[in-house]
Design an enzyme around this catalytic site. Sequence first.
Site, short mmCIF file in Angstrom:
data_model
loop_
_atom_site.label_atom_id
_atom_site.label_comp_id
_atom_site.label_asym_id
_atom_site.label_seq_id
_atom_site.Cartn_x
_atom_site.Cartn_y
_atom_site.Cartn_z
N SER A 6 13.93 27.41 80.97
CA SER A 6 14.58 26.24 81.54
C SER A 6 16.07 26.51 81.68
O SER A 6 16.77 26.73 80.68
CB SER A 6 14.34 25.02 80.64
OG SER A 6 14.82 23.85 81.23
N ARG A 27 1.90 24.23 72.46
CA ARG A 27 2.83 23.21 71.96
C ARG A 27 2.78 23.20 70.44
O ARG A 27 1.95 22.55 69.83
CB ARG A 27 2.45 21.85 72.54
CG ARG A 27 3.59 20.82 72.51
CD ARG A 27 3.15 19.50 73.14
NE ARG A 27 2.86 19.65 74.55
CZ ARG A 27 3.78 19.57 75.51
NH1 ARG A 27 5.03 19.35 75.21
NH2 ARG A 27 3.42 19.69 76.78
N ARG A 70 10.52 21.64 66.55
CA ARG A 70 10.42 20.39 67.28
C ARG A 70 9.20 19.62 66.79
O ARG A 70 8.12 20.19 66.63
CB ARG A 70 10.31 20.64 68.79
CG ARG A 70 11.57 21.25 69.38
CD ARG A 70 11.50 21.48 70.85
NE ARG A 70 12.65 22.25 71.33
CZ ARG A 70 12.79 22.72 72.55
NH1 ARG A 70 11.87 22.49 73.47
NH2 ARG A 70 13.86 23.42 72.89
N GLU A 118 5.74 26.13 82.32
CA GLU A 118 7.16 26.42 82.11
C GLU A 118 7.36 27.34 80.91
O GLU A 118 6.84 27.10 79.83
CB GLU A 118 7.91 25.11 81.90
CG GLU A 118 9.40 25.27 81.67
CD GLU A 118 9.78 25.00 80.23
OE1 GLU A 118 10.50 25.85 79.65
OE2 GLU A 118 9.37 23.98 79.69
N ARG A 169 4.95 30.65 73.09
CA ARG A 169 4.42 30.11 74.34
C ARG A 169 4.18 31.19 75.39
O ARG A 169 3.15 31.18 76.07
CB ARG A 169 5.35 29.03 74.90
CG ARG A 169 4.89 28.52 76.26
CD ARG A 169 5.70 27.37 76.77
NE ARG A 169 5.33 26.13 76.12
CZ ARG A 169 5.44 24.93 76.70
NH1 ARG A 169 5.89 24.84 77.93
NH2 ARG A 169 5.10 23.85 76.05
#
Length: 424
Positions: free
Chosen positions: A350, A273, A258, A347, A388
């Site tokens: 999801s 991130r 990403r 988070e 993460r």
Amino acid sequence: MLDIKFIRENSDIVKNACKLKNVALDIDQLLALDKEVSSLKTEEQNLLTQKNGITAKIPKASADERPALIAESKALDEKVKALKPRAEKAEEELKTLMYLTPQIPSPKAPIGKDDNDNVEVKKAGVLPKFDFTPLDHVQILEKNNWADFERIAKVSGSRSYSLKNEMVLVELAMHRLAMDKLMQKGFTVVSVPAFAREEALYGTGHFPNGRDQAYYIPEQNIYLAGTAEVQINSLHAGEILKEAELPILYAGYSPCFRSEAGSYGRDVRGLIRVHQFMKVEQFIYCKNDPAESEKWHKILLETSEEIVQDLELPYRVVECCTGDMGAGKVRMFDVEAWVPSEQKYRETHSCSALHDWQSRRTQTRYRDNDNKVQYVHTLNNTAIATPRILVPFLENHQQADGSVKIPAKLQPYLMGMTVIGKKN
């Protein structure tokens, strides 16, 4: 993607969905384009019918009549040719708006503008209490020589990372734990390529919005996917399955990419991130039945909770509000793990139910037991995503000497090690 018939008959409901999901879309414009496309198609069909009728007369016509009929046929043919660009343009514009039209959120979903309006539904685990000054995850990694940030950034650019030594093994152990759990639950574990064609990204709803998050390789006209959901959602594109084949449960293991466009200045330090990561994604095709979909949504969420519990991390579950759930979602939950250095939950998973919003894009259907062809429902949820989750893992399990405790469920994947890291 919604059924155009549903939009025609329920425009107020669709407009409200746009409002609830902060989607700037003019549904009246979409409906006007729909009428224009229908009108142009009807006009084209009428012209072709006239032309075919005249063409059929030509062989039987007299020598005197034939030139006029041929001329009339050619004139009609020119009208059809002139009409085509208008019809194609209107159809393409309509298709774009259809892709942008959001799914109708569940009436059970909380209404809200953004993640500040998400609703906490569960809290589990005990927050750690340290009798020493705790370190953040970057300090723990550097203290134990478990990662490199500066050198690898010179080679691969910002937001890159390189795990080292025991941390590489911990990352692999987490993925093995997740995959073993999913296989035991009946999931088919698949590894998928990092690459995906444009239509696959349209299929999930990552395109047309979200293009700025995807890496593009123009020479091959292909994209790097940000989740195995992209590839798995298109595995059965264009197929008509049998009801007996459903549900189909996949666990997709893949590298993910990403660009993190728009997030500059946020979470730039460490592993929160990054541009590249590894993930095991849960993905389900099930029958076109809201109750069936809700059942599997619950199972996906419970599975992710089990994994977080196996890692012995304090966490909470929040239900995402309409403004934070994304265009294609009917209902969505996030699992968030506690990060001690930030004194907040972040988070890590999801969990989404999309009903037939994706399957209409990919034309993935099944023939039910009454011989009726229906679109499948799709659902997805993270099983594990690294690096993460290493952030809460390291920070919650750190000890005063800089070492890190290994949870019991993870130890079999790490040669029985109970603690990793060097003492001062």
